[in-house]
Design a protein around this motif. Structure first.
Motif, mmCIF file in Angstrom:
data_model
loop_
_atom_site.group_PDB
_atom_site.id
_atom_site.type_symbol
_atom_site.label_atom_id
_atom_site.label_comp_id
_atom_site.label_asym_id
_atom_site.label_seq_id
_atom_site.Cartn_x
_atom_site.Cartn_y
_atom_site.Cartn_z
ATOM 1 N N TRP A 1 -36.624 8.881 41.073
ATOM 2 C CA TRP A 1 -37.884 8.782 40.342
ATOM 3 C C TRP A 1 -38.031 7.401 39.694
ATOM 4 C CZ3 TRP A 1 -41.490 12.623 40.754
ATOM 5 C CH2 TRP A 1 -41.046 13.802 41.324
ATOM 6 N N ALA A 2 -37.928 6.359 40.522
ATOM 7 C CA ALA A 2 -37.893 4.998 39.989
ATOM 8 C C ALA A 2 -38.770 4.053 40.809
ATOM 9 C CB ALA A 2 -36.462 4.490 39.974
ATOM 10 N N LYS A 3 -39.254 3.009 40.139
ATOM 11 C CA LYS A 3 -40.101 2.006 40.778
ATOM 12 C C LYS A 3 -39.692 0.620 40.280
ATOM 13 C CE LYS A 3 -44.988 0.747 41.183
ATOM 14 N NZ LYS A 3 -46.360 1.166 40.843
ATOM 15 N N ASN A 4 -39.678 -0.340 41.193
ATOM 16 C CA ASN A 4 -39.346 -1.738 40.874
ATOM 17 C C ASN A 4 -37.963 -1.860 40.219
ATOM 18 O OD1 ASN A 4 -41.843 -2.600 41.881
ATOM 19 N ND2 ASN A 4 -42.823 -2.344 39.891
ATOM 20 N N VAL A 5 -36.965 -1.361 40.913
ATOM 21 C CA VAL A 5 -35.588 -1.419 40.428
ATOM 22 C C VAL A 5 -34.800 -2.367 41.323
ATOM 23 C CG1 VAL A 5 -33.473 -0.112 40.017
ATOM 24 C CG2 VAL A 5 -35.691 0.906 39.467
ATOM 25 N N LYS A 6 -34.068 -3.275 40.696
ATOM 26 C CA LYS A 6 -33.263 -4.267 41.405
ATOM 27 C C LYS A 6 -31.799 -4.034 41.069
ATOM 28 C CE LYS A 6 -37.131 -7.396 41.122
ATOM 29 N NZ LYS A 6 -37.667 -8.644 40.615
ATOM 30 N N ILE A 7 -31.019 -3.735 42.081
ATOM 31 C CA ILE A 7 -29.587 -3.484 41.918
ATOM 32 C C ILE A 7 -28.870 -4.683 42.528
ATOM 33 C CG2 ILE A 7 -27.699 -1.908 42.496
ATOM 34 C CD1 ILE A 7 -29.967 0.255 42.716
ATOM 35 N N TYR A 8 -28.461 -5.622 41.664
ATOM 36 C CA TYR A 8 -27.975 -6.923 42.109
ATOM 37 C C TYR A 8 -26.551 -7.202 41.628
ATOM 38 C CZ TYR A 8 -32.911 -8.291 43.010
ATOM 39 O OH TYR A 8 -34.198 -8.389 43.471
ATOM 40 N N HIS B 1 -39.298 8.142 36.004
ATOM 41 C CA HIS B 1 -38.337 8.096 34.902
ATOM 42 C C HIS B 1 -37.931 6.681 34.553
ATOM 43 C CE1 HIS B 1 -36.720 12.362 35.989
ATOM 44 N NE2 HIS B 1 -38.014 12.336 35.759
ATOM 45 N N ALA B 2 -37.986 5.804 35.543
ATOM 46 C CA ALA B 2 -37.495 4.438 35.328
ATOM 47 C C ALA B 2 -38.337 3.469 36.147
ATOM 48 C CB ALA B 2 -36.032 4.349 35.761
ATOM 49 N N TYR B 3 -38.618 2.313 35.547
ATOM 50 C CA TYR B 3 -39.355 1.290 36.272
ATOM 51 C C TYR B 3 -39.054 -0.083 35.677
ATOM 52 C CZ TYR B 3 -42.514 2.184 32.366
ATOM 53 O OH TYR B 3 -43.029 2.368 31.108
ATOM 54 N N ASP B 4 -39.203 -1.103 36.542
ATOM 55 C CA ASP B 4 -38.990 -2.498 36.145
ATOM 56 C C ASP B 4 -37.606 -2.728 35.539
ATOM 57 O OD1 ASP B 4 -41.593 -2.943 37.008
ATOM 58 O OD2 ASP B 4 -42.446 -2.696 35.008
ATOM 59 N N ILE B 5 -36.585 -2.378 36.291
ATOM 60 C CA ILE B 5 -35.187 -2.477 35.823
ATOM 61 C C ILE B 5 -34.404 -3.434 36.722
ATOM 62 C CG2 ILE B 5 -33.007 -1.194 35.666
ATOM 63 C CD1 ILE B 5 -34.663 1.236 34.848
ATOM 64 N N VAL B 6 -33.547 -4.243 36.099
ATOM 65 C CA VAL B 6 -32.551 -5.021 36.831
ATOM 66 C C VAL B 6 -31.188 -4.492 36.401
ATOM 67 C CG1 VAL B 6 -31.541 -7.292 37.250
ATOM 68 C CG2 VAL B 6 -34.013 -7.075 36.952
ATOM 69 N N CYS B 7 -30.439 -3.988 37.351
ATOM 70 C CA CYS B 7 -29.085 -3.462 37.120
ATOM 71 C C CYS B 7 -28.138 -4.435 37.813
ATOM 72 C CB CYS B 7 -28.989 -2.060 37.722
ATOM 73 S SG CYS B 7 -27.353 -1.338 37.701
ATOM 74 N N SER B 8 -27.480 -5.317 37.031
ATOM 75 C CA SER B 8 -26.683 -6.372 37.658
ATOM 76 C C SER B 8 -25.367 -6.621 36.936
ATOM 77 C CB SER B 8 -27.486 -7.680 37.692
ATOM 78 O OG SER B 8 -27.746 -8.138 36.391
ATOM 79 N N ASN B 9 -24.426 -7.200 37.692
ATOM 80 C CA ASN B 9 -23.136 -7.657 37.168
ATOM 81 C C ASN B 9 -22.296 -6.544 36.553
ATOM 82 O OD1 ASN B 9 -23.476 -10.321 37.947
ATOM 83 N ND2 ASN B 9 -24.344 -10.947 36.002
ATOM 84 N N ASN B 10 -22.394 -5.352 37.093
ATOM 85 C CA ASN B 10 -21.579 -4.241 36.602
ATOM 86 C C ASN B 10 -20.345 -4.054 37.473
ATOM 87 O OD1 ASN B 10 -23.329 -2.945 34.437
ATOM 88 N ND2 ASN B 10 -24.755 -3.157 36.144
ATOM 89 N N VAL B 11 -19.253 -3.654 36.844
ATOM 90 C CA VAL B 11 -18.039 -3.249 37.543
ATOM 91 C C VAL B 11 -17.951 -1.746 37.337
ATOM 92 C CG1 VAL B 11 -15.539 -3.438 37.644
ATOM 93 C CG2 VAL B 11 -16.926 -5.459 37.156
#
Length: 163
Positions: free
Chosen positions: A44-51, A21-31
């Protein structure tokens, strides 16, 4: 959920095909101030960065980051999580702080999650990341950076006027 990456509720046909469902994502700087479910959920995700996210749960035992299923190369780095970070195959985590974080933020009652001087386990404790050069307010990240969405900025003291 505060943020959902992928959807764990898919039909059996998609499960057998293994469709991501999701790939190549950067999820960052969220409050994130999640409701009764998780702060960040990944399925169902690949190459996800939670920073460098800040997750504040009223219940410090609740789910902060919840990796669920079918993950490949998903990582969480430099996050501040009042809640848990769950383990899952295909998910790695490092340089995160999980705890109650009493006194770490200016005012949780109004969702002001800027760091205070008491955030000792968050200030300058992060790993430098090429994907996160600024904080949530657009200020440059320190060297080393702070954990969470915001860099620590000391509040300026205004000197008292003499009589």
């Amino acid at each position: 959920r505060g943020i959902g990456i992928g959807n764990p509720s898919i039909d059996d046909a998609n499960k057998t095909k293994g469709i991501l469902h999701a790939y190549d994502i950067v999820c960052s700087n969220n409050v994130i101030l999640p409701g009764p479910d998780s702060g960040i959920e990944i399925a169902w995700a690949k190459n996800v960065k939670i920073y460098n996210n800040t997750i504040w749960r009223k219940d410090p035992e609740g789910r902060g980051i919840r990796p669920i299923m079918q993950l490949e190369s998903v990582e969480a780095v430099n996050n501040l999580v009042r809640g848990s970070i769950e383990a899952q195959k295909g998910f790695a985590e490092r340089s995160n702080y999980i705890g109650r974080m009493e006194g770490y933020f200016r005012d949780t009652g109004v969702a002001d999650l800027h760091l205070t001087i008491d955030a000792e386990k968050a200030i300058a404790q992060g790993t430098p990341l090429d994907e996160v050069k600024e904080d949530a307010a657009g200020r440059p990240r320190g060297a080393p950076p702070c954990l969470g969405a915001f860099e620590f900025i000391p509040e300026k003291k205004i000197p008292a006027k003499s009589p």
